[in-house]
Design a protein around this motif. Structure first.
Motif, PDB file in Angstrom:
ATOM      1  N   GLU A 363      39.517  57.678  10.795  1.00 44.74           N
ATOM      2  CA  GLU A 363      40.166  58.058   9.900  1.00 44.74           C
ATOM      3  C   GLU A 363      40.548  57.639   9.072  1.00 44.74           C
ATOM      4  OE1 GLU A 363      41.830  60.806   8.109  1.00 44.74           O
ATOM      5  OE2 GLU A 363      40.154  61.515   9.738  1.00 44.74           O
ATOM      6  N   PHE A 364      40.542  55.800   9.669  1.00 47.31           N
ATOM      7  CA  PHE A 364      41.420  55.099   9.238  1.00 47.31           C
ATOM      8  C   PHE A 364      40.625  54.798   8.206  1.00 47.31           C
ATOM      9  CE2 PHE A 364      42.088  50.509   8.934  1.00 47.31           C
ATOM     10  CZ  PHE A 364      42.873  50.405   8.461  1.00 47.31           C
ATOM     11  N   GLN A 365      39.161  54.972   8.240  1.00 46.13           N
ATOM     12  CA  GLN A 365      38.428  54.169   7.605  1.00 46.13           C
ATOM     13  C   GLN A 365      38.305  55.210   6.473  1.00 46.13           C
ATOM     14  OE1 GLN A 365      34.467  52.892   8.881  1.00 46.13           O
ATOM     15  NE2 GLN A 365      33.679  52.206   6.808  1.00 46.13           N
ATOM     16  N   LYS A 366      38.646  56.121   6.658  1.00 48.17           N
ATOM     17  CA  LYS A 366      38.705  57.315   5.223  1.00 48.17           C
ATOM     18  C   LYS A 366      39.806  57.125   4.436  1.00 48.17           C
ATOM     19  CE  LYS A 366      37.880  62.709   4.468  1.00 48.17           C
ATOM     20  NZ  LYS A 366      38.157  63.621   5.362  1.00 48.17           N
ATOM     21  N   SER A 367      40.405  57.420   5.523  1.00 49.21           N
ATOM     22  CA  SER A 367      41.928  56.662   4.476  1.00 49.21           C
ATOM     23  C   SER A 367      41.875  55.491   3.407  1.00 49.21           C
ATOM     24  CB  SER A 367      42.923  56.756   5.429  1.00 49.21           C
ATOM     25  OG  SER A 367      43.292  56.399   6.287  1.00 49.21           O
ATOM     26  N   CYS A 368      41.212  54.043   3.740  1.00 45.86           N
ATOM     27  CA  CYS A 368      41.579  53.175   2.944  1.00 45.86           C
ATOM     28  C   CYS A 368      39.449  53.859   1.900  1.00 45.86           C
ATOM     29  CB  CYS A 368      40.996  52.195   4.231  1.00 45.86           C
ATOM     30  SG  CYS A 368      42.470  51.396   5.233  1.00 45.86           S
ATOM     31  N   GLY A 369      39.456  54.540   2.316  1.00 46.09           N
ATOM     32  CA  GLY A 369      38.050  54.540   0.960  1.00 46.09           C
ATOM     33  C   GLY A 369      37.048  53.588   1.223  1.00 46.09           C
ATOM     34  N   VAL A 370      36.671  53.322   1.937  1.00 51.49           N
ATOM     35  CA  VAL A 370      35.690  52.125   2.631  1.00 51.49           C
ATOM     36  C   VAL A 370      34.757  53.214   3.135  1.00 51.49           C
ATOM     37  CG1 VAL A 370      35.004  49.917   3.469  1.00 51.49           C
ATOM     38  CG2 VAL A 370      37.215  50.191   2.839  1.00 51.49           C
ATOM     39  N   ALA A 371      33.408  52.921   2.018  1.00 55.31           N
ATOM     40  CA  ALA A 371      32.461  53.688   2.553  1.00 55.31           C
ATOM     41  C   ALA A 371      31.538  53.242   3.666  1.00 55.31           C
ATOM     42  CB  ALA A 371      31.329  53.930   1.556  1.00 55.31           C
ATOM     43  N   SER A 372      30.560  53.615   4.886  1.00 60.12           N
ATOM     44  CA  SER A 372      30.176  53.138   5.503  1.00 60.12           C
ATOM     45  C   SER A 372      28.863  51.833   5.064  1.00 60.12           C
ATOM     46  CB  SER A 372      29.501  53.905   6.224  1.00 60.12           C
ATOM     47  OG  SER A 372      27.855  53.288   7.061  1.00 60.12           O
ATOM     48  N   GLY A 373      28.926  51.261   5.847  1.00 62.11           N
ATOM     49  CA  GLY A 373      28.159  49.659   4.846  1.00 62.11           C
ATOM     50  C   GLY A 373      28.848  48.846   4.393  1.00 62.11           C
ATOM     51  N   GLN A 374      29.617  49.084   3.413  1.00 57.95           N
ATOM     52  CA  GLN A 374      30.808  48.175   2.575  1.00 57.95           C
ATOM     53  C   GLN A 374      31.685  47.712   3.304  1.00 57.95           C
ATOM     54  OE1 GLN A 374      31.168  50.962  -0.848  1.00 57.95           O
ATOM     55  NE2 GLN A 374      29.098  50.205  -1.581  1.00 57.95           N
ATOM     56  N   GLU A 375      31.809  47.887   4.982  1.00 60.45           N
ATOM     57  CA  GLU A 375      32.969  46.837   5.265  1.00 60.45           C
ATOM     58  C   GLU A 375      32.963  46.220   5.255  1.00 60.45           C
ATOM     59  OE1 GLU A 375      30.914  50.274   7.714  1.00 60.45           O
ATOM     60  OE2 GLU A 375      30.431  48.697   7.234  1.00 60.45           O
ATOM     61  N   TRP A 376      32.374  45.058   4.985  1.00 62.85           N
ATOM     62  CA  TRP A 376      33.284  43.843   4.004  1.00 62.85           C
ATOM     63  C   TRP A 376      32.583  42.926   3.071  1.00 62.85           C
ATOM     64  CZ3 TRP A 376      34.035  40.948   8.511  1.00 62.85           C
ATOM     65  CH2 TRP A 376      34.045  40.978   9.843  1.00 62.85           C
ATOM     66  N   ASP A 377      32.888  44.240   1.909  1.00 62.90           N
ATOM     67  CA  ASP A 377      32.475  44.168   0.856  1.00 62.90           C
ATOM     68  C   ASP A 377      34.292  44.077   0.154  1.00 62.90           C
ATOM     69  OD1 ASP A 377      30.788  44.225  -1.814  1.00 62.90           O
ATOM     70  OD2 ASP A 377      32.812  45.293  -1.731  1.00 62.90           O
ATOM     71  N   HIS A 378      34.445  42.827  -0.811  1.00 57.70           N
ATOM     72  CA  HIS A 378      35.575  41.617  -1.045  1.00 57.70           C
ATOM     73  C   HIS A 378      36.459  43.724  -2.030  1.00 57.70           C
ATOM     74  CE1 HIS A 378      34.163  38.684   0.229  1.00 57.70           C
ATOM     75  NE2 HIS A 378      34.958  37.777  -0.387  1.00 57.70           N
ATOM     76  N   PHE A 379      35.898  44.533  -2.624  1.00 57.74           N
ATOM     77  CA  PHE A 379      36.490  44.958  -3.129  1.00 57.74           C
ATOM     78  C   PHE A 379      36.247  46.437  -3.102  1.00 57.74           C
ATOM     79  CE2 PHE A 379      36.060  41.389  -6.109  1.00 57.74           C
ATOM     80  CZ  PHE A 379      36.960  41.611  -6.313  1.00 57.74           C
ATOM     81  N   ALA A 380      35.976  47.067  -1.921  1.00 55.38           N
ATOM     82  CA  ALA A 380      35.384  48.278  -1.643  1.00 55.38           C
ATOM     83  C   ALA A 380      36.917  48.770  -1.688  1.00 55.38           C
ATOM     84  CB  ALA A 380      34.298  48.399  -0.336  1.00 55.38           C
TER      85      ALA A 380
END
Length: 790
Positions: A363-380
């Motif tokens: 749920e936290f990841q969803k609220s941050c707008g970070v898609a699966s597979g882009q967790e380490w991306d600098h601008f995701a």
């Protein structure tokens, strides 16, 4: 719907001025940093393979409370010359920031708290040049910034670093529970005495500790302490949203309620959410109609934002506060925050070591707008003006571009150190004479030595040095006794050119001051060679700070004197027993215990070089004595000089195949010599071994043993192995030390010899040397008895 929201956001941004756009961009970066810190911890605990089943940990809640503060600091406020000590539990936030700035790698982030990965707590030696100060043992990281500021002043007032350039601010990010540590207040007192400037302490006042809640009145006590020590105190309790609400009808009542609300209730409501806020406020103030209407005007999400919009989570409030500092006096910011801010764990009293579970994190990841597979991306997950965001990060990266650890030239050393020969001398007295002679002679070494002591300067034989070089202080202050023609051996003139930093009776401060002075080359680009003196038994009082200083890889010489029960009339409270083993066991610290004056000179000369050996060097501990003993008449050859600094030499070599040897350390040389004379008629083949460093002997042997296990020793022999080689395989060693006997007892394991270890393993007591040496069985009679046993 999403398209409409995006269009409205674009229209809003078009109407904003540059400053507001920057605030929005910083808020987006803040969210990104909170995400990266939380993700790194989540990845380490839930996704990375666990081979041992241990919880990795990482303090997601402690990170979330300080993310806004650290974003404002690192992405906006810091300058190249500033230095920061980050609270231990905020390490993931620091790694996340450095990852965005290009100074941290994804590989190390993925291996957070794993071998060779990003460290659990900030570490200068293991995390690299992105870290200004190691932190871990709470309170010490904050306090060292005070002594770093003192070091900066010391260098500036002597023009060793340019005094016409803006000084750096020494900044500590402090957890509120760290303020329970006594060393905090010791540091405040000593730095008040020295009128230190350019210090910021930013307190993450989330009002929660490991086991419970912080008392709601603590901030008043905090403020009083700091104001009493001459600090500016800036309290950031309310964010911009709260301050705006206070201006509306019912706002004054809301402010009164917030101020009166106990910390535990406020935290519980934060965890429970909007419905709980409404119920509690209406229950507490049922007759405040305007307040009830004010609360009702906020939708649930907005009410939660309002009630958690504390000063430490408001970017504008923080930046305004940083810009409002009136002068260079020490300043503390008391920043109200929520522990776990922005996470499902926020406010819960058990969240200190808590981790988001898998559903919560999803749920936290969803609220941050970070898609699966882009967790380490600098601008995701970032929204808003990406160009401004990129520019902020680029500008901040120039401040933290890896140049934070500076290099410094080596101080030139003489071939040998001067010392005045005498028929009888103590090692402490010899140390003082060497420094006095250096002070008189001058030169590069003398100019870069700085001494410090916790109110025992004269009694540790630094008086001659101080008379020659003076006390350090921001302001000139002449010795009133000299001015009034009162006879005194000491010249206590204080001035900016002085080279002795006098401290109060606080050993923690001594070691923190040595740590800061010993990091001067790395922090400020100019090397100092610090020497600190204290009574040997009181090393234990500052042991945490000593360990902290060594963990930083700070370089200094610690001179501990007097030592052992040889300080006979003083009794057990002033007689050290276990310190030889502290010297042996402390990483980054090489210990010596010489007996004779020429040994002291050799060891000090080696130590100044060792302190400057970037790759293999470290700090040095000299355990000295006030006992005057007869000095040998000799000129040291090169082999003996090398053996002295290697840890030991045969004062009287044994015959090949000898079955006995006496081994002594330090001030017990006369007893060992007397016993040797009494025994040599019956055992003419016996040898007499002088051990100058149990530490050097033991650790070289152990390092070589580890290489042998790997087959990488290349046939080498340790110095102690070579020393003991002439003895018969069934030889008996009698070791004697004015300290714990275990410090020498290990020598039997080198070549399988029997050992009779003599020393002190109980508290000392008052007496003269004759009574005490007999009582503790370390005089020549007991040495002889131990040697005659089979």
């Amino acid at each position: 719907m999403q398209a409409v929201l995006a269009e409205n956001q674009t229209m809003l941004e078009d109407t904003l001025d540059g400053e507001n756009k920057q605030i929005l961009a910083l808020q987006e970066i803040e969210k990104k940093i909170r995400w990266l810190a939380s993700w790194m911890i989540h990845h380490a605990n839930h996704l990375r393979q666990s081979r041992d089943g241990l919880k990795v940990g990482g303090h997601q809640a402690s990170c979330a409370s300080i993310t806004t503060i650290m974003t404002a600091l690192y992405m906006h406020e810091l300058r190249t010359q500033d230095r920061v000590a980050v609270k231990p539990h905020a390490s993931p936030v620091l790694h996340a920031i450095q990852y965005l700035l290009g100074n941290q790698t994804r590989e190390k982030m993925e291996n957070f708290r794993a071998f060779a990965g990003a460290q659990s707590y900030p570490s200068r030696t293991k995390d690299g040049s992105m870290i200004d100060f190691s932190t871990g043992s709470v309170g010490l990281g904050a306090a060292i910034t005070n002594f770093a500021a003192l070091t900066q002043d010391y260098l500036r007032y002597k023009d060793i670093i340019p005094s016409n350039e803006a000084p750096g601010r020494m900044i500590a990010l402090v957890g509120d529970a760290e303020l329970d540590e006594g060393n905090i207040y010791e540091a405040l007192l000593d730095t008040w005495k020295h009128d230190i400037r350019n210090i910021w302490w930013i307190i993450d006042y989330n009002r929660q500790s490991l086991d419970g809640m912080v008392n709601e009145d603590l901030f008043r006590i905090i403020g009083r302490f700091f104001r009493a020590a001459g600090w500016n105190v800036i309290t950031l309790k309310y964010g911009k949203l709260q301050r705006a609400a206070f201006t509306r009808p019912g706002g004054k009542a809301l402010r009164r309620w917030i101020n009166a609300c106990p910390n535990d209730i406020y935290s519980a409501l934060t965890f429970q959410g909007a419905a709980a806020w409404r119920k509690q406020i209406m229950q507490d103030l049922p007759d405040e109609t305007d307040l009830q209407q004010l609360i009702a005007s906020y939708p649930d999400a907005d009410l939660e934002r309002l009630m958690t919009n504390l000063g430490g989570h408001c970017m504008e409030t923080l930046l305004e506060a940083f810009q409002s500092v009136p002068d260079d006096k020490p300043t503390t910011f008391v920043c109200y925050t929520v522990k776990g801010y922005g996470l499902p764990l926020q406010g819960h009293k058990d969240n200190h070591a808590g981790l988001m579970n898998l559903p919560q994190f999803a749920e936290f990841q969803k609220s941050c707008g970070v898609a699966s597979g882009q967790e380490w991306d600098h601008f995701a997950g970032l929204s808003g003006d990406l160009e401004i965001i990129r520019q902020i990060i680029e500008d901040a990266s120039l401040v933290s571009d890896g140049s934070r650890h500076k290099s410094a030239r080596k101080v030139q050393l003489p071939e040998t150190l001067p010392f005045t020969a005498a028929e009888k001398a103590s090692t402490q007295e010899t140390f003082g004479r060497i420094l006095n002679d250096l002070a008189k002679a001058g030169g590069d070494l003398a100019d870069r030595i700085v001494t410090t002591s916790p109110d025992v300067t004269v009694s540790t034989n630094l008086g001659g040095w101080v008379n020659q070089r003076g006390l350090f202080g921001r302001k000139q202050k002449n010795d009133a006794f000299r001015a009034n023609k009162v006879p005194s051996m000491q010249k206590w003139d204080r001035h900016q050119a002085g080279q002795h930093v006098e401290l109060g009776i606080a050993e923690n401060n001594l070691f923190l001051n040595l740590a800061a002075l010993g990091l001067s080359g790395s922090l400020f680009g100019e090397r100092l060679l610090p020497i600190g003196t204290l009574y040997d038994p009181f090393i234990s009082r500052g042991l945490d700070a000593l360990n902290y200083a060594c963990y930083q890889d700070a370089r200094f010489m610690l001179v501990a004197t007097p030592s052992g029960i040889t300080l006979a009339p003083e009794g057990g409270a002033h007689q050290s027993i276990s310190t030889p083993m502290i010297g042996m066991g402390q990483p980054g610290l090489t210990s010596f215990e010489p007996a004779f004056a020429d040994e002291v000179a050799e060891i000090m000369g080696w130590s100044f070089a060792h302190m400057q050996d970037e790759a293999n060097g470290g700090s040095v501990y000299l355990r000295l004595s006030t006992r005057q003993i007869e000095q040998p008449t000799r000129t040291l050859d090169d082999e003996t000089r090398k053996a002295i600094v290697s840890g030991g030499y045969w004062l009287v070599p044994p015959a090949k195949g000898s079955g006995k040897a006496l081994v002594y350390t330090g001030a017990l040389a006369p007893e060992a010599l007397k016993a040797f004379e009494a025994l040599k008629t019956d055992f003419p083949e016996m040898g007499l071994l002088s051990v100058t460093s149990t530490d050097r002997l033991y650790n070289e042997w152990q390092d070589l043993e580890r290489l042998r296990l790997k087959g990488e020793d290349e046939g080498r022999m340790a110095h102690i192995e070579n020393l003991l080689e002439p003895l018969a395989s069934d030889a008996r060693l009698v070791t004697v030390i004015d300290g714990h006997p275990a410090a020498l007892a290990w020598m039997g394991g080198v070549r399988g010899h029997a050992v009779a270890p003599l020393g002190i393993n109980s508290f000392g007591q008052c007496g003269d040397l004759i009574d005490l040496f007999d009582h503790y069985q370390i005089d020549d009679n007991w040495i002889s008895k131990a040697a005659r046993r089979h």
